[in-house]
Design a protein around this motif. Structure first.
Motif, PDB file in Angstrom:
ATOM      1  N   GLN A  64       0.870  -1.023   0.208  1.00 15.75           N
ATOM      2  CA  GLN A  64       0.462  -0.513  -0.194  1.00 15.75           C
ATOM      3  C   GLN A  64       1.092   1.306  -0.053  1.00 15.75           C
ATOM      4  OE1 GLN A  64      -3.508   0.225  -0.613  1.00 15.75           O
ATOM      5  NE2 GLN A  64      -2.866  -1.939  -1.295  1.00 15.75           N
ATOM      6  N   LEU A  65       2.647   0.966   0.125  1.00 10.83           N
ATOM      7  CA  LEU A  65       2.865   2.551   0.729  1.00 10.83           C
ATOM      8  C   LEU A  65       3.557   2.558  -1.024  1.00 10.83           C
ATOM      9  CD1 LEU A  65       3.559   5.227   1.860  1.00 10.83           C
ATOM     10  CD2 LEU A  65       6.050   3.408   2.914  1.00 10.83           C
ATOM     11  N   VAL A  66       3.533   3.749  -1.664  1.00 15.89           N
ATOM     12  CA  VAL A  66       4.684   4.399  -1.960  1.00 15.89           C
ATOM     13  C   VAL A  66       5.859   5.416  -1.883  1.00 15.89           C
ATOM     14  CG1 VAL A  66       4.826   4.849  -4.482  1.00 15.89           C
ATOM     15  CG2 VAL A  66       3.090   3.203  -4.024  1.00 15.89           C
ATOM     16  N   ILE A  67       6.597   5.114  -1.655  1.00 16.87           N
ATOM     17  CA  ILE A  67       8.087   5.369  -1.653  1.00 16.87           C
ATOM     18  C   ILE A  67       8.494   6.760  -2.921  1.00 16.87           C
ATOM     19  CG2 ILE A  67      10.643   6.046  -0.563  1.00 16.87           C
ATOM     20  CD1 ILE A  67       9.648   3.239   0.365  1.00 16.87           C
ATOM     21  N   LEU A  68       8.374   8.205  -3.047  1.00 17.27           N
ATOM     22  CA  LEU A  68       8.338   8.570  -3.997  1.00 17.27           C
ATOM     23  C   LEU A  68       9.436   9.880  -4.041  1.00 17.27           C
ATOM     24  CD1 LEU A  68       7.106   9.210  -7.324  1.00 17.27           C
ATOM     25  CD2 LEU A  68       5.165   9.944  -6.359  1.00 17.27           C
ATOM     26  N   ASP A  69      10.426   8.917  -4.931  1.00 17.84           N
ATOM     27  CA  ASP A  69      11.420  10.043  -5.127  1.00 17.84           C
ATOM     28  C   ASP A  69      11.655  11.240  -6.338  1.00 17.84           C
ATOM     29  OD1 ASP A  69      14.095  11.604  -5.662  1.00 17.84           O
ATOM     30  OD2 ASP A  69      15.184  10.551  -4.521  1.00 17.84           O
ATOM     31  N   VAL A  70      10.660  12.410  -6.246  1.00 20.20           N
ATOM     32  CA  VAL A  70      10.145  13.354  -7.510  1.00 20.20           C
ATOM     33  C   VAL A  70      11.600  14.116  -7.438  1.00 20.20           C
ATOM     34  CG1 VAL A  70       7.953  13.210  -6.920  1.00 20.20           C
ATOM     35  CG2 VAL A  70      10.001  15.224  -5.534  1.00 20.20           C
ATOM     36  N   ARG A  71      12.604  13.818  -7.413  1.00 20.06           N
ATOM     37  CA  ARG A  71      14.062  14.366  -8.077  1.00 20.06           C
ATOM     38  C   ARG A  71      14.280  13.465  -9.218  1.00 20.06           C
ATOM     39  NH1 ARG A  71      18.851  12.545  -4.007  1.00 20.06           N
ATOM     40  NH2 ARG A  71      17.207  11.085  -4.246  1.00 20.06           N
ATOM     41  N   THR A  72      15.593  14.239  -9.917  1.00 16.35           N
ATOM     42  CA  THR A  72      16.074  13.921 -11.621  1.00 16.35           C
ATOM     43  C   THR A  72      16.434  12.679 -10.861  1.00 16.35           C
ATOM     44  OG1 THR A  72      18.242  14.932 -10.802  1.00 16.35           O
ATOM     45  CG2 THR A  72      16.788  16.100 -11.513  1.00 16.35           C
ATOM     46  N   GLN A  73      16.481  12.046 -12.824  1.00 12.65           N
ATOM     47  CA  GLN A  73      17.100  10.462 -12.398  1.00 12.65           C
ATOM     48  C   GLN A  73      18.657  10.522 -12.161  1.00 12.65           C
ATOM     49  OE1 GLN A  73      17.125   9.279 -16.306  1.00 12.65           O
ATOM     50  NE2 GLN A  73      16.855   6.626 -15.386  1.00 12.65           N
ATOM     51  N   SER A  74      18.838  11.992 -12.112  1.00 14.28           N
ATOM     52  CA  SER A  74      20.866  11.490 -11.806  1.00 14.28           C
ATOM     53  C   SER A  74      20.345  11.629  -9.946  1.00 14.28           C
ATOM     54  CB  SER A  74      21.861  12.463 -12.449  1.00 14.28           C
ATOM     55  OG  SER A  74      21.293  14.362 -12.335  1.00 14.28           O
ATOM     56  N   GLU A  75      20.124  12.683  -9.700  1.00 14.57           N
ATOM     57  CA  GLU A  75      20.161  12.528  -8.237  1.00 14.57           C
ATOM     58  C   GLU A  75      19.474  11.242  -7.865  1.00 14.57           C
ATOM     59  OE1 GLU A  75      18.799  16.154  -6.520  1.00 14.57           O
ATOM     60  OE2 GLU A  75      17.619  16.014  -8.258  1.00 14.57           O
TER      61      GLU A  75
END
Length: 153
Positions: A64-75
């Motif tokens: 149920q939990l999605v950990i979402l990183d919204v930085r650039t792909q390189s970061e």
């Protein structure tokens, strides 16, 4: 002369009725506004890295939990939270990605480097109808400052 007290009584009753009606409308509008604000603010909850860690632990055996990183792909490739997926909020396709490919019923832990981009992403998600969004204040920087680990790749 007897009609004047009757008129006064009627006038008082009418005024009381008007005041009560206006108060009732105001109270209803206030309740609606409060409920509206609560729903909007409850969709996005700002949490600390410690609270984010607890959220992850509570959902460790859940999908149920999605950990979402919204930085650039390189970061993201440099380092990210274990189990995170990457959707760059500034790539120009974030709204489409989140609107079409992600499950809105899940819980989302959103983070970036310092908290600015994740706030933007959370607001976009809220506009799209997501209802369970946790924005990690301070981003991955504060996550590491708190002693939590990251992964590479």
């Amino acid at each position: 002369m007897k009609t004047r007290p009757a008129y006064r009584m009627i006038l008082v009753l009418v005024l009381v009725g008007v005041v009560a009606a206006l108060s009732g409308c105001t109270a209803l509008q206030g309740a609606t506004s409060q409920n509206g604000n609560l729903s909007q603010s409850s969709a996005i909850r700002d949490i600390s890295p410690q609270e984010a860690s607890a959220l992850i632990q509570q959902n460790i055996n859940s999908d149920q939990l999605v950990i979402l990183d919204v930085r650039t792909q390189s970061e993201f490739q440099t380092e990210h939270l274990n189990g995170a997926i990457n959707r760059d909020v500034n790539a120009g396709i974030f709204r489409d990605q989140m609107g079409k490919t992600m499950d809105k019923s899940k819980i989302y832990l959103v983070y970036c480097q310092s908290g600015t981009r994740s706030t933007t992403a959370a607001k976009i998600m809220q506009d799209l109808g997501y209802t369970q969004i946790y924005n990690m204040k301070g981003g991955i920087g504060k996550w590491k400052d708190a002693g939590y680990s990251t992964v590479v790749g």
